[in-house]
Design an enzyme around this catalytic site. Structure first.
Site, short mmCIF file in Angstrom:
data_model
loop_
_atom_site.label_atom_id
_atom_site.label_comp_id
_atom_site.label_asym_id
_atom_site.label_seq_id
_atom_site.Cartn_x
_atom_site.Cartn_y
_atom_site.Cartn_z
N GLU A 36 -7.33 4.80 0.88
CA GLU A 36 -7.34 5.94 1.81
C GLU A 36 -7.79 7.22 1.10
OE1 GLU A 36 -3.60 6.32 3.90
OE2 GLU A 36 -3.39 4.14 4.11
N ASP A 62 -9.09 10.55 -0.12
CA ASP A 62 -9.66 11.85 0.26
C ASP A 62 -9.14 12.89 -0.74
OD1 ASP A 62 -7.06 12.23 1.34
OD2 ASP A 62 -7.77 12.23 3.42
N HIS A 90 -4.79 9.74 -1.69
CA HIS A 90 -4.83 11.06 -1.03
C HIS A 90 -4.54 12.11 -2.10
CE1 HIS A 90 -5.06 9.46 3.02
NE2 HIS A 90 -4.00 8.71 2.81
N ASN A 139 0.85 -1.19 0.00
CA ASN A 139 0.00 0.00 0.00
C ASN A 139 0.89 1.24 0.00
OD1 ASN A 139 -2.73 1.20 0.51
ND2 ASN A 139 -1.84 1.82 2.48
#
Ligand code: XIL
Length: 367
Positions: free
Chosen positions: A280, A282, A251, A215
Protein backbone atom coordinates in the site's frame (compact mmCIF):
# COMPACT_ATOMS: atom_id res chain seq x y z
CA UNK A 1 -20.79 6.61 13.98
CA UNK A 2 -18.00 4.43 12.66
CA UNK A 3 -14.47 5.72 13.32
CA UNK A 4 -13.72 6.11 9.60
CA UNK A 5 -16.85 8.19 9.13
CA UNK A 6 -16.02 10.29 12.15
CA UNK A 7 -12.54 11.08 10.89
CA UNK A 8 -14.00 11.85 7.51
CA UNK A 9 -16.52 14.28 8.94
CA UNK A 10 -13.80 16.05 10.86
CA UNK A 11 -11.51 16.41 7.91
CA UNK A 12 -13.83 16.92 4.99
CA UNK A 13 -13.94 20.68 5.35
CA UNK A 14 -10.16 20.81 5.39
CA UNK A 15 -9.85 18.49 2.42
CA UNK A 16 -12.13 20.46 0.21
CA UNK A 17 -10.45 23.74 0.98
CA UNK A 18 -6.99 22.46 0.01
CA UNK A 19 -6.19 23.66 -3.53
CA UNK A 20 -5.81 20.74 -5.87
CA UNK A 21 -2.12 20.50 -6.62
CA UNK A 22 -1.85 19.92 -10.30
CA UNK A 23 -0.02 20.83 -13.44
CA UNK A 24 -1.31 22.35 -16.61
CA UNK A 25 -1.20 19.60 -19.24
CA UNK A 26 -4.18 17.38 -19.95
CA UNK A 27 -4.02 13.93 -21.53
CA UNK A 28 -2.83 10.96 -19.48
CA UNK A 29 0.71 10.01 -20.40
CA UNK A 30 0.08 6.58 -21.82
CA UNK A 31 2.58 7.24 -24.56
CA UNK A 32 3.27 3.72 -25.71
CA UNK A 33 3.47 0.67 -23.48
CA UNK A 34 7.25 0.69 -23.25
CA UNK A 35 7.13 3.88 -21.21
CA UNK A 36 5.10 2.28 -18.45
CA UNK A 37 5.96 0.84 -15.06
CA UNK A 38 4.84 -2.65 -15.96
CA UNK A 39 6.95 -2.67 -19.09
CA UNK A 40 10.00 -1.46 -17.16
CA UNK A 41 9.60 -4.13 -14.45
CA UNK A 42 11.80 -7.22 -14.45
CA UNK A 43 10.15 -10.49 -15.47
CA UNK A 44 7.99 -11.98 -12.71
CA UNK A 45 8.02 -8.80 -10.66
CA UNK A 46 4.54 -7.34 -10.18
CA UNK A 47 4.02 -3.62 -9.96
CA UNK A 48 0.54 -2.84 -8.66
CA UNK A 49 -1.95 -0.20 -7.66
CA UNK A 50 -5.01 -0.02 -5.48
CA UNK A 51 -8.22 0.26 -7.52
CA UNK A 52 -9.98 3.40 -6.29
CA UNK A 53 -13.55 3.05 -5.11
CA UNK A 54 -15.69 2.72 -1.98
CA UNK A 55 -14.39 3.98 1.38
CA UNK A 56 -13.57 7.68 1.48
CA UNK A 57 -14.45 8.07 -2.19
CA UNK A 58 -18.12 7.82 -1.34
CA UNK A 59 -17.94 11.11 0.57
CA UNK A 60 -16.15 12.95 -2.22
CA UNK A 61 -17.67 15.10 -4.97
CA UNK A 62 -16.87 12.72 -7.82
CA UNK A 63 -18.42 9.50 -9.14
CA UNK A 64 -16.88 6.11 -8.39
CA UNK A 65 -13.42 6.23 -10.01
CA UNK A 66 -13.02 2.65 -11.17
CA UNK A 67 -16.44 2.36 -12.76
CA UNK A 68 -16.74 5.96 -14.09
CA UNK A 69 -13.40 7.54 -14.93
CA UNK A 70 -12.19 6.31 -18.32
CA UNK A 71 -8.78 8.01 -18.34
CA UNK A 72 -8.28 6.53 -14.88
CA UNK A 73 -9.01 3.04 -16.17
CA UNK A 74 -6.69 3.56 -19.11
CA UNK A 75 -3.75 4.43 -16.88
CA UNK A 76 -4.59 1.60 -14.46
CA UNK A 77 -4.49 -0.91 -17.31
CA UNK A 78 -1.42 0.52 -18.99
CA UNK A 79 0.86 1.00 -16.01
CA UNK A 80 0.24 -1.94 -13.67
CA UNK A 81 0.55 -5.71 -13.66
CA UNK A 82 -1.23 -6.15 -10.32
CA UNK A 83 -4.35 -4.58 -8.83
CA UNK A 84 -5.77 -4.48 -5.30
CA UNK A 85 -9.37 -3.50 -4.57
CA UNK A 86 -8.96 -0.49 -2.28
CA UNK A 87 -12.27 -1.17 -0.48
CA UNK A 88 -14.39 -3.34 -2.73
CA UNK A 89 -13.54 -6.67 -1.09
CA UNK A 90 -13.77 -5.40 2.47
CA UNK A 91 -16.57 -6.81 4.60
CA UNK A 92 -18.75 -3.69 4.56
CA UNK A 93 -18.80 -3.74 0.74
CA UNK A 94 -18.84 -7.36 -0.19
CA UNK A 95 -21.04 -8.60 2.68
CA UNK A 96 -23.35 -5.67 3.54
CA UNK A 97 -26.08 -7.78 5.16
CA UNK A 98 -25.87 -11.07 6.96
CA UNK A 99 -27.53 -12.99 4.17
CA UNK A 100 -26.49 -10.85 1.23
CA UNK A 101 -23.24 -10.49 -0.64
CA UNK A 102 -22.49 -7.71 -3.09
CA UNK A 103 -19.96 -9.03 -5.57
CA UNK A 104 -20.59 -6.55 -8.38
CA UNK A 105 -17.55 -4.29 -8.22
CA UNK A 106 -15.19 -6.96 -6.95
CA UNK A 107 -16.18 -9.15 -9.90
CA UNK A 108 -15.62 -6.22 -12.26
CA UNK A 109 -12.14 -5.65 -10.87
CA UNK A 110 -11.20 -9.31 -11.25
CA UNK A 111 -12.56 -9.26 -14.83
CA UNK A 112 -10.66 -6.05 -15.62
CA UNK A 113 -7.49 -7.66 -14.29
CA UNK A 114 -7.91 -10.69 -16.50
CA UNK A 115 -8.56 -8.57 -19.57
CA UNK A 116 -5.43 -6.59 -18.89
CA UNK A 117 -3.21 -9.54 -17.87
CA UNK A 118 -2.97 -8.37 -14.28
CA UNK A 119 -2.83 -10.40 -11.10
CA UNK A 120 -5.03 -9.47 -8.14
CA UNK A 121 -4.24 -9.02 -4.44
CA UNK A 122 -7.31 -9.80 -2.33
CA UNK A 123 -7.87 -7.39 0.57
CA UNK A 124 -8.98 -8.38 3.26
CA UNK A 125 -10.69 -11.11 5.34
CA UNK A 126 -10.02 -10.57 9.02
CA UNK A 127 -9.71 -6.96 10.15
CA UNK A 128 -10.95 -4.65 12.91
CA UNK A 129 -12.06 -1.91 10.52
CA UNK A 130 -14.68 -1.38 7.80
CA UNK A 131 -16.86 -4.18 9.06
CA UNK A 132 -20.61 -3.92 8.46
CA UNK A 133 -22.88 -2.77 11.25
CA UNK A 134 -24.81 -6.06 11.28
CA UNK A 135 -21.59 -7.81 12.22
CA UNK A 136 -20.13 -5.35 14.74
CA UNK A 137 -23.47 -4.67 16.47
CA UNK A 138 -24.97 -8.14 16.14
CA UNK A 139 -25.34 -10.10 19.35
CA UNK A 140 -23.85 -13.34 18.15
CA UNK A 141 -22.65 -16.26 20.22
CA UNK A 142 -19.07 -17.38 19.74
CA UNK A 143 -20.24 -20.37 17.71
CA UNK A 144 -22.31 -18.16 15.44
CA UNK A 145 -19.47 -15.70 14.88
CA UNK A 146 -17.09 -18.50 14.03
CA UNK A 147 -19.57 -19.89 11.53
CA UNK A 148 -20.05 -16.41 10.05
CA UNK A 149 -16.33 -15.93 9.49
CA UNK A 150 -15.87 -19.41 8.06
CA UNK A 151 -18.77 -18.97 5.68
CA UNK A 152 -17.54 -15.53 4.57
CA UNK A 153 -14.03 -16.76 3.86
CA UNK A 154 -15.23 -19.87 2.05
CA UNK A 155 -17.64 -17.81 -0.04
CA UNK A 156 -15.39 -14.89 -0.96
CA UNK A 157 -12.12 -16.77 -1.39
CA UNK A 158 -13.96 -19.62 -3.12
CA UNK A 159 -15.63 -17.28 -5.60
CA UNK A 160 -12.29 -15.93 -6.85
CA UNK A 161 -10.31 -19.14 -6.45
CA UNK A 162 -7.51 -19.36 -9.00
CA UNK A 163 -7.78 -15.66 -9.79
CA UNK A 164 -6.20 -14.11 -6.72
CA UNK A 165 -2.42 -14.21 -6.47
CA UNK A 166 -2.13 -13.06 -2.86
CA UNK A 167 -4.74 -12.63 -0.14
CA UNK A 168 -4.30 -10.31 2.83
CA UNK A 169 -6.00 -12.82 5.10
CA UNK A 170 -5.31 -10.95 8.34
CA UNK A 171 -4.88 -7.19 8.33
CA UNK A 172 -3.45 -5.05 11.15
CA UNK A 173 -3.95 -7.52 14.00
CA UNK A 174 -1.23 -6.00 16.21
CA UNK A 175 -0.90 -2.55 17.77
CA UNK A 176 2.34 -0.60 17.37
CA UNK A 177 3.57 -1.98 20.68
CA UNK A 178 3.16 -5.53 19.39
CA UNK A 179 0.03 -6.44 21.35
CA UNK A 180 -2.84 -8.26 19.65
CA UNK A 181 -5.80 -5.93 19.09
CA UNK A 182 -7.92 -7.83 21.56
CA UNK A 183 -10.53 -5.10 22.05
CA UNK A 184 -10.92 -3.55 18.58
CA UNK A 185 -10.79 -6.73 16.54
CA UNK A 186 -14.15 -8.46 16.89
CA UNK A 187 -12.78 -11.86 15.90
CA UNK A 188 -9.89 -11.90 18.32
CA UNK A 189 -11.98 -10.33 21.09
CA UNK A 190 -14.87 -12.77 20.82
CA UNK A 191 -13.09 -15.91 19.66
CA UNK A 192 -9.53 -15.61 20.96
CA UNK A 193 -6.26 -15.48 18.98
CA UNK A 194 -6.70 -19.02 17.64
CA UNK A 195 -9.21 -17.67 15.12
CA UNK A 196 -6.36 -16.16 13.12
CA UNK A 197 -4.95 -19.61 12.34
CA UNK A 198 -8.43 -20.82 11.40
CA UNK A 199 -8.85 -17.93 8.97
CA UNK A 200 -5.69 -19.00 7.16
CA UNK A 201 -6.80 -22.65 7.13
CA UNK A 202 -10.22 -21.80 5.70
CA UNK A 203 -8.74 -19.51 3.07
CA UNK A 204 -6.28 -22.20 2.03
CA UNK A 205 -9.07 -24.77 1.71
CA UNK A 206 -11.08 -22.38 -0.44
CA UNK A 207 -8.16 -21.50 -2.75
CA UNK A 208 -5.10 -23.74 -2.36
CA UNK A 209 -3.16 -21.71 -4.94
CA UNK A 210 -3.49 -18.26 -3.38
CA UNK A 211 -0.56 -17.04 -1.28
CA UNK A 212 -1.86 -16.09 2.14
CA UNK A 213 -0.48 -12.99 3.87
CA UNK A 214 -0.33 -11.04 7.09
CA UNK A 215 -0.40 -7.33 6.21
CA UNK A 216 0.18 -4.25 8.37
CA UNK A 217 1.48 -0.67 8.58
CA UNK A 218 4.45 0.48 10.67
CA UNK A 219 6.13 -2.86 10.10
CA UNK A 220 8.68 -1.57 7.60
CA UNK A 221 11.35 -1.55 10.31
CA UNK A 222 12.47 -4.10 12.81
CA UNK A 223 10.36 -2.98 15.76
CA UNK A 224 7.95 -4.27 18.40
CA UNK A 225 5.17 -4.75 15.90
CA UNK A 226 7.18 -6.54 13.21
CA UNK A 227 8.81 -8.63 15.98
CA UNK A 228 5.32 -9.71 17.04
CA UNK A 229 4.56 -10.85 13.49
CA UNK A 230 7.88 -12.61 13.24
CA UNK A 231 7.22 -14.61 16.41
CA UNK A 232 3.60 -15.38 15.53
CA UNK A 233 4.33 -16.49 11.97
CA UNK A 234 7.17 -18.68 13.13
CA UNK A 235 4.83 -20.44 15.56
CA UNK A 236 2.02 -20.77 13.05
CA UNK A 237 4.29 -22.28 10.42
CA UNK A 238 5.78 -24.70 12.94
CA UNK A 239 2.19 -25.78 13.64
CA UNK A 240 1.55 -26.32 9.94
CA UNK A 241 -0.77 -23.34 9.44
CA UNK A 242 -0.78 -22.24 5.78
CA UNK A 243 0.80 -18.79 6.12
CA UNK A 244 2.78 -17.90 3.01
CA UNK A 245 3.61 -14.24 3.22
CA UNK A 246 4.26 -11.13 5.22
CA UNK A 247 3.71 -7.68 3.77
CA UNK A 248 4.41 -4.12 4.81
CA UNK A 249 1.89 -1.54 3.65
CA UNK A 250 4.48 1.21 3.17
CA UNK A 251 2.40 4.25 4.09
CA UNK A 252 5.29 6.62 4.73
CA UNK A 253 5.45 10.33 5.51
CA UNK A 254 8.19 12.86 4.78
CA UNK A 255 7.64 14.08 8.34
CA UNK A 256 9.47 10.97 9.53
CA UNK A 257 12.80 9.47 8.56
CA UNK A 258 13.02 6.64 6.07
CA UNK A 259 12.98 3.15 7.63
CA UNK A 260 16.55 2.24 6.69
CA UNK A 261 16.22 -1.31 7.90
CA UNK A 262 13.33 -2.16 5.57
CA UNK A 263 15.43 -4.52 3.48
CA UNK A 264 16.90 -6.23 6.53
CA UNK A 265 13.41 -6.61 8.00
CA UNK A 266 11.94 -8.12 4.83
CA UNK A 267 14.93 -10.45 4.62
CA UNK A 268 14.32 -11.93 8.05
CA UNK A 269 10.77 -12.83 6.98
CA UNK A 270 12.11 -14.24 3.72
CA UNK A 271 14.42 -16.41 5.83
CA UNK A 272 11.37 -17.97 7.45
CA UNK A 273 10.50 -19.23 3.98
CA UNK A 274 7.93 -16.50 3.39
CA UNK A 275 7.01 -14.42 0.41
CA UNK A 276 7.19 -10.71 1.13
CA UNK A 277 5.55 -7.71 -0.52
CA UNK A 278 4.99 -3.99 -0.31
CA UNK A 279 1.24 -3.57 -0.57
CA UNK A 280 0.00 0.00 0.00
CA UNK A 281 2.89 2.29 -0.76
CA UNK A 282 2.40 6.04 -0.65
CA UNK A 283 4.52 8.92 0.66
CA UNK A 284 2.58 11.78 2.15
CA UNK A 285 3.85 15.18 3.20
CA UNK A 286 2.70 18.24 5.09
CA UNK A 287 1.72 20.62 2.33
CA UNK A 288 2.79 24.27 2.23
CA UNK A 289 -0.01 26.86 2.53
CA UNK A 290 -0.23 26.95 -1.26
CA UNK A 291 -1.24 23.30 -1.26
CA UNK A 292 1.49 22.63 -3.81
CA UNK A 293 4.54 20.57 -2.79
CA UNK A 294 7.95 22.21 -3.12
CA UNK A 295 10.60 20.89 -5.49
CA UNK A 296 12.55 19.67 -2.48
CA UNK A 297 9.54 17.75 -1.19
CA UNK A 298 9.01 16.13 -4.57
CA UNK A 299 12.66 15.10 -4.69
CA UNK A 300 12.54 13.62 -1.22
CA UNK A 301 9.29 11.85 -2.02
CA UNK A 302 10.85 10.30 -5.12
CA UNK A 303 13.74 9.17 -2.97
CA UNK A 304 11.41 7.44 -0.45
CA UNK A 305 9.53 5.65 -3.22
CA UNK A 306 12.75 4.60 -4.86
CA UNK A 307 14.23 3.29 -1.61
CA UNK A 308 11.12 1.23 -0.80
CA UNK A 309 11.18 -0.29 -4.25
CA UNK A 310 14.91 -0.97 -4.08
CA UNK A 311 14.55 -2.68 -0.70
CA UNK A 312 11.90 -4.95 -2.17
CA UNK A 313 13.90 -5.66 -5.33
CA UNK A 314 16.87 -6.62 -3.14
CA UNK A 315 14.87 -9.30 -1.33
CA UNK A 316 14.60 -12.58 -3.24
CA UNK A 317 11.01 -13.29 -2.19
CA UNK A 318 9.67 -9.73 -2.65
CA UNK A 319 8.04 -9.92 -6.10
CA UNK A 320 5.09 -7.61 -5.61
CA UNK A 321 5.15 -3.85 -5.06
CA UNK A 322 1.80 -2.05 -4.91
CA UNK A 323 1.12 1.65 -4.58
CA UNK A 324 -2.05 2.77 -2.78
CA UNK A 325 -3.46 4.63 -5.75
CA UNK A 326 -1.47 6.29 -8.51
CA UNK A 327 -3.08 9.74 -8.69
CA UNK A 328 -3.56 12.43 -6.06
CA UNK A 329 -7.02 12.93 -7.54
CA UNK A 330 -8.27 9.93 -5.58
CA UNK A 331 -5.78 9.52 -2.74
CA UNK A 332 -7.10 8.68 0.72
CA UNK A 333 -4.34 10.75 2.34
CA UNK A 334 -5.89 14.26 2.49
CA UNK A 335 -9.07 12.73 3.88
CA UNK A 336 -7.35 10.86 6.70
CA UNK A 337 -4.32 13.03 7.51
CA UNK A 338 -5.14 16.65 8.11
CA UNK A 339 -2.91 19.08 6.17
CA UNK A 340 -1.16 16.29 4.29
CA UNK A 341 -1.39 15.15 0.72
CA UNK A 342 0.35 14.82 -2.65
CA UNK A 343 1.22 11.26 -1.62
CA UNK A 344 0.99 9.46 -4.95
CA UNK A 345 3.17 9.35 -8.06
CA UNK A 346 0.88 11.32 -10.39
CA UNK A 347 -0.89 14.67 -10.23
CA UNK A 348 -4.64 15.00 -10.49
CA UNK A 349 -4.46 15.02 -14.30
CA UNK A 350 -2.30 11.87 -14.41
CA UNK A 351 0.88 13.68 -15.35
CA UNK A 352 3.87 12.10 -13.72
CA UNK A 353 5.80 13.30 -10.69
CA UNK A 354 9.48 12.72 -10.01
CA UNK A 355 8.39 9.74 -7.87
CA UNK A 356 6.90 8.06 -10.92
CA UNK A 357 10.10 8.46 -12.87
CA UNK A 358 12.13 7.21 -9.91
CA UNK A 359 10.05 4.02 -9.79
CA UNK A 360 10.27 3.45 -13.51
CA UNK A 361 14.00 3.96 -13.80
CA UNK A 362 14.61 1.78 -10.74
CA UNK A 363 12.56 -1.02 -12.30
CA UNK A 364 14.25 -0.59 -15.66
CA UNK A 365 17.64 -0.84 -13.95
CA UNK A 366 16.77 -4.37 -12.82
CA UNK A 367 15.53 -5.84 -16.07
C1 XIL B 1 -8.26 2.91 3.22
C2 XIL B 1 -8.86 3.32 1.88
O1 XIL B 1 -7.83 3.81 1.06
C3 XIL B 1 -9.93 4.37 2.07
O2 XIL B 1 -10.62 4.58 0.85
C4 XIL B 1 -10.93 3.93 3.14
O3 XIL B 1 -11.83 4.99 3.38
C5 XIL B 1 -10.24 3.53 4.41
O4 XIL B 1 -9.27 2.54 4.13
N1 XIL B 1 -4.58 0.24 5.63
C6 XIL B 1 -5.33 -0.64 4.87
C7 XIL B 1 -6.24 -0.11 3.82
O5 XIL B 1 -5.14 -1.85 4.98
O6 XIL B 1 -7.35 -0.95 3.63
C8 XIL B 1 -6.68 1.30 4.12
O7 XIL B 1 -7.42 1.79 3.00
C9 XIL B 1 -5.50 2.19 4.41
C10 XIL B 1 -4.73 1.67 5.60
Amino acid sequence: MKPARLIMTLFTAVTLSVPLASTASAAPETDGHHHTLRWAAPKGFHIGSAVAGGGHHEEQPYPDPFTSDRPYRRVLAAEFSSVSPENQMKWEYIHPERNRYNFGTADAIVRFAKQNRQVVRGHTLLWHSQNPEWLEQGKFTADELRAILREHIKTVVGRYAGRIQQWDVANEIFTDSGALRTTENIWIRELGPGIVADAFRWAHQADPKAKLFFNDYNVESVNAKSDAYYALIKDLRAAGVPVHGFSAQGHLSLDYGFPDDLERNLKRFASLGLETAMTEVDVRMTLPASGVPTEAQLRQQADYYQRMLTACLNVRTCRSFTIWGFTDKYSWVPVFFQGQGAATVMWNDYTRKPAYHALRSTLAGRR
